[in-house]
Scaffold this motif. Structure first.
Motif, mmCIF file in Angstrom:
data_model
loop_
_atom_site.group_PDB
_atom_site.id
_atom_site.type_symbol
_atom_site.label_atom_id
_atom_site.label_comp_id
_atom_site.label_asym_id
_atom_site.label_seq_id
_atom_site.Cartn_x
_atom_site.Cartn_y
_atom_site.Cartn_z
ATOM 1 N N ARG A 37 13.925 -17.324 20.703
ATOM 2 C CA ARG A 37 15.158 -16.787 21.022
ATOM 3 C C ARG A 37 16.093 -16.400 19.957
ATOM 4 N NH1 ARG A 37 15.648 -22.392 23.762
ATOM 5 N NH2 ARG A 37 14.758 -22.079 25.879
ATOM 6 N N ASP A 38 15.868 -17.210 18.984
ATOM 7 C CA ASP A 38 16.779 -16.770 17.593
ATOM 8 C C ASP A 38 16.141 -15.517 17.175
ATOM 9 O OD1 ASP A 38 18.318 -18.973 17.618
ATOM 10 O OD2 ASP A 38 16.865 -20.153 16.396
ATOM 11 N N ILE A 39 15.025 -15.110 17.153
ATOM 12 C CA ILE A 39 14.389 -13.692 16.695
ATOM 13 C C ILE A 39 14.909 -12.879 17.598
ATOM 14 C CG2 ILE A 39 12.020 -12.564 16.689
ATOM 15 C CD1 ILE A 39 10.827 -15.128 15.690
ATOM 16 N N LEU A 40 14.801 -12.963 19.034
ATOM 17 C CA LEU A 40 15.351 -11.936 19.898
ATOM 18 C C LEU A 40 16.709 -11.747 19.579
ATOM 19 C CD1 LEU A 40 15.193 -10.320 22.516
ATOM 20 C CD2 LEU A 40 15.287 -12.565 23.977
ATOM 21 N N GLU A 41 17.518 -12.839 19.320
ATOM 22 C CA GLU A 41 18.904 -12.390 19.286
ATOM 23 C C GLU A 41 19.381 -11.693 17.827
ATOM 24 O OE1 GLU A 41 23.334 -14.916 19.908
ATOM 25 O OE2 GLU A 41 21.142 -15.985 19.944
ATOM 26 N N MET A 42 18.633 -11.888 17.217
ATOM 27 C CA MET A 42 18.718 -11.021 15.736
ATOM 28 C C MET A 42 18.753 -9.661 15.809
ATOM 29 S SD MET A 42 16.372 -13.079 13.011
ATOM 30 C CE MET A 42 16.819 -12.104 11.577
ATOM 31 N N GLU A 43 17.971 -9.388 16.887
ATOM 32 C CA GLU A 43 17.890 -7.745 17.202
ATOM 33 C C GLU A 43 18.970 -7.196 18.399
ATOM 34 O OE1 GLU A 43 14.630 -4.038 18.087
ATOM 35 O OE2 GLU A 43 14.303 -5.799 16.908
ATOM 36 N N THR A 75 25.073 -12.714 29.559
ATOM 37 C CA THR A 75 26.452 -12.317 29.008
ATOM 38 C C THR A 75 27.300 -13.259 28.543
ATOM 39 O OG1 THR A 75 26.114 -10.143 30.049
ATOM 40 C CG2 THR A 75 28.331 -10.838 29.531
ATOM 41 N N HIS A 76 27.120 -14.353 29.709
ATOM 42 C CA HIS A 76 28.092 -15.495 29.457
ATOM 43 C C HIS A 76 27.499 -16.777 29.133
ATOM 44 C CE1 HIS A 76 26.811 -16.800 33.482
ATOM 45 N NE2 HIS A 76 26.890 -15.975 33.916
ATOM 46 N N SER A 77 26.047 -16.636 29.269
ATOM 47 C CA SER A 77 25.019 -17.906 29.053
ATOM 48 C C SER A 77 24.369 -18.023 27.872
ATOM 49 C CB SER A 77 24.466 -18.454 30.076
ATOM 50 O OG SER A 77 23.489 -17.841 30.733
ATOM 51 N N GLY A 78 24.157 -16.766 27.164
ATOM 52 C CA GLY A 78 23.280 -16.617 25.970
ATOM 53 C C GLY A 78 21.926 -16.579 26.646
ATOM 54 N N LEU A 86 9.315 -15.511 28.997
ATOM 55 C CA LEU A 86 10.191 -14.567 29.179
ATOM 56 C C LEU A 86 10.699 -13.976 27.928
ATOM 57 C CD1 LEU A 86 12.024 -12.473 30.599
ATOM 58 C CD2 LEU A 86 13.862 -14.105 30.919
ATOM 59 N N THR A 87 10.819 -14.798 26.888
ATOM 60 C CA THR A 87 11.187 -14.458 25.467
ATOM 61 C C THR A 87 10.417 -13.756 24.824
ATOM 62 O OG1 THR A 87 12.308 -16.556 25.609
ATOM 63 C CG2 THR A 87 12.581 -15.278 23.537
ATOM 64 N N TYR A 88 8.980 -14.311 24.791
ATOM 65 C CA TYR A 88 7.626 -13.452 24.432
ATOM 66 C C TYR A 88 7.768 -11.951 24.868
ATOM 67 C CZ TYR A 88 3.203 -11.954 23.376
ATOM 68 O OH TYR A 88 2.243 -11.509 23.113
ATOM 69 N N GLN A 89 7.969 -12.045 26.366
ATOM 70 C CA GLN A 89 7.859 -10.420 26.827
ATOM 71 C C GLN A 89 8.781 -9.663 26.252
ATOM 72 O OE1 GLN A 89 7.226 -10.299 31.322
ATOM 73 N NE2 GLN A 89 7.269 -12.568 31.062
ATOM 74 N N LEU A 90 10.176 -10.307 25.991
ATOM 75 C CA LEU A 90 11.139 -9.377 25.637
ATOM 76 C C LEU A 90 11.035 -8.954 24.183
ATOM 77 C CD1 LEU A 90 14.065 -11.263 27.133
ATOM 78 C CD2 LEU A 90 13.464 -9.089 27.894
ATOM 79 N N ILE A 91 10.700 -9.794 23.321
ATOM 80 C CA ILE A 91 10.277 -9.716 21.974
ATOM 81 C C ILE A 91 9.193 -8.533 21.807
ATOM 82 C CG2 ILE A 91 9.270 -10.513 19.794
ATOM 83 C CD1 ILE A 91 10.563 -13.221 20.430
ATOM 84 N N ARG A 92 8.140 -8.613 22.789
ATOM 85 C CA ARG A 92 7.129 -7.691 22.555
ATOM 86 C C ARG A 92 7.469 -6.328 23.258
ATOM 87 N NH1 ARG A 92 1.050 -8.822 25.056
ATOM 88 N NH2 ARG A 92 0.375 -6.456 25.044
ATOM 89 N N ASN A 93 8.274 -6.385 24.183
ATOM 90 C CA ASN A 93 8.464 -4.899 24.677
ATOM 91 C C ASN A 93 9.701 -4.315 24.198
ATOM 92 O OD1 ASN A 93 5.943 -4.706 27.088
ATOM 93 N ND2 ASN A 93 6.693 -6.792 26.955
ATOM 94 N N ARG A 158 7.835 -20.587 7.690
ATOM 95 C CA ARG A 158 8.006 -19.300 7.603
ATOM 96 C C ARG A 158 9.154 -18.764 8.696
ATOM 97 N NH1 ARG A 158 2.329 -19.510 7.603
ATOM 98 N NH2 ARG A 158 2.108 -19.408 9.678
ATOM 99 N N LEU A 159 9.329 -18.949 9.682
ATOM 100 C CA LEU A 159 10.656 -18.529 10.375
ATOM 101 C C LEU A 159 11.853 -19.102 10.125
ATOM 102 C CD1 LEU A 159 8.958 -18.658 13.904
ATOM 103 C CD2 LEU A 159 9.042 -16.934 12.255
ATOM 104 N N GLU A 160 12.037 -20.145 9.483
ATOM 105 C CA GLU A 160 13.242 -20.772 8.900
ATOM 106 C C GLU A 160 13.626 -19.521 7.762
ATOM 107 O OE1 GLU A 160 13.341 -25.238 9.434
ATOM 108 O OE2 GLU A 160 12.906 -24.702 7.433
ATOM 109 N N THR A 161 12.678 -18.982 6.977
ATOM 110 C CA THR A 161 13.035 -18.099 6.095
ATOM 111 C C THR A 161 13.627 -16.643 6.796
ATOM 112 O OG1 THR A 161 11.593 -19.182 4.504
ATOM 113 C CG2 THR A 161 12.416 -16.854 4.218
ATOM 114 N N PHE A 162 12.999 -16.438 7.801
ATOM 115 C CA PHE A 162 13.445 -15.086 8.519
ATOM 116 C C PHE A 162 14.712 -15.297 9.367
ATOM 117 C CE2 PHE A 162 13.024 -12.378 12.306
ATOM 118 C CZ PHE A 162 12.810 -11.093 11.591
ATOM 119 N N THR A 163 14.766 -16.301 10.043
ATOM 120 C CA THR A 163 15.900 -16.498 10.923
ATOM 121 C C THR A 163 17.104 -17.307 10.132
ATOM 122 O OG1 THR A 163 15.657 -18.499 11.889
ATOM 123 C CG2 THR A 163 14.419 -16.498 12.960
#
Length: 255
Positions: A37-43, A75-78, A86-93, A158-163
């Motif tokens: 989720r954090d990776i998705l929200e970064m973009e 929009t209201h619940s993040g 679902l989150t994987y699909q969104l990151i990938r696509n 590793r992801l702590e460093t990225f996000t």
């Protein structure tokens, strides 16, 4: 925050394996999914995710109605209600700025030395697949648990460093969980009180183990009533579904 103890669905039947399975399941759906989720929200901010997905009609049509509703609600619940699939699909696509896997494309297992963010996204997918789509019972051998947990720890670092977010401390809380058998609590009022206070993660673990054990066995029994194990390969090869199966036969929706 993880609770101090959880109680598995059954006691006396490979309790250690079931305990390890529960810990991996909870850590994956809590800590690793939060990293997704954090990776998705970064973009893509939650307020923009619906329009972003709608702009990719071929991908949007593949989503289930309830997934589309989650996009609207974001929009209201993040992203807090987005599950790991679902989150994987969104990151990938949808995401284009996230470093891709070393091999250059999604859906492949990374090698040991391949450690881009995309590689770790694929490692999380693989861990999740191993827990939900390619298991015969809700139990994990100790050696497999230790290897998987070590991989998860490396991913979190590793992801702590990225996000810039913290995952390892929360991961370690799940490792410290004490999982007690139900038979130990029958005549112990203190333990009964603790059981009544079990949180949502505990209930999730029970449902996950029951689904992978009892309900999955029902699936296997129903299948075997029509197709014997000796005939299943030829039966599947004769169908178009065979082309949609991965080599390891582990399927995560959207992969």
């Amino acid at each position: 925050m993880a609770s101090d103890s959880i109680t598995p669905m059954a006691s006396g039947q490979d309790l250690g394996g079931r305990s390890r399975f529960a810990k991996l399941g909870m850590a994956t759906n809590d800590v690793l999914n939060q990293a997704y989720r954090d990776i998705l929200e970064m973009e893509v901010p939650p307020s923009l995710i619906y329009n972003k997905v709608k702009a990719s009609p071929n991908f949007y049509r593949r989503l289930r109605p309830e997934q589309g509703q989650l996009l609207i609600n974001a929009t209201h619940s993040g992203y807090k209600n987005f599950d790991i699939s679902l989150t994987y699909q969104l990151i990938r696509n949808i995401c284009s700025k996230i470093p891709k896997p070393t091999k250059g494309k999604w859906g492949e297992e990374p090698e040991a030395g391949e450690v881009t963010v995309g590689d770790d996204i694929e490692r999380i997918r693989s861990i999740r697949n191993g827990l939900t789509a390619n298991v015969s019972s809700a139990s994990t051998p100790e050696a497999e648990f230790n290897h998987t947990w070590s991989t998860m720890s490396d991913i979190c670092q590793r992801l702590e460093t990225f996000t810039g977010k913290k995952y390892l401390d929360q991961l370690n809380l799940f490792h410290k969980l004490t999982i007690r058998g139900e038979t130990e609590t029958e005549d112990n009022p203190i333990e009964k009180t603790k059981m009544r206070k079990e949180n949502g993660r505990t209930r999730f673990a029970k449902l996950k183990m029951a689904t992978n054990d009892v309900l999955n066995q029902a699936y296997r029994d129903i299948l075997e009533m029509e197709v014997s194990p000796s005939d299943i390969e030829n039966k599947v090869r004769a169908s178009r579904v065979y082309k949609r199966l991965r080599p390891e036969r582990a399927y995560l929706e959207g992969c």
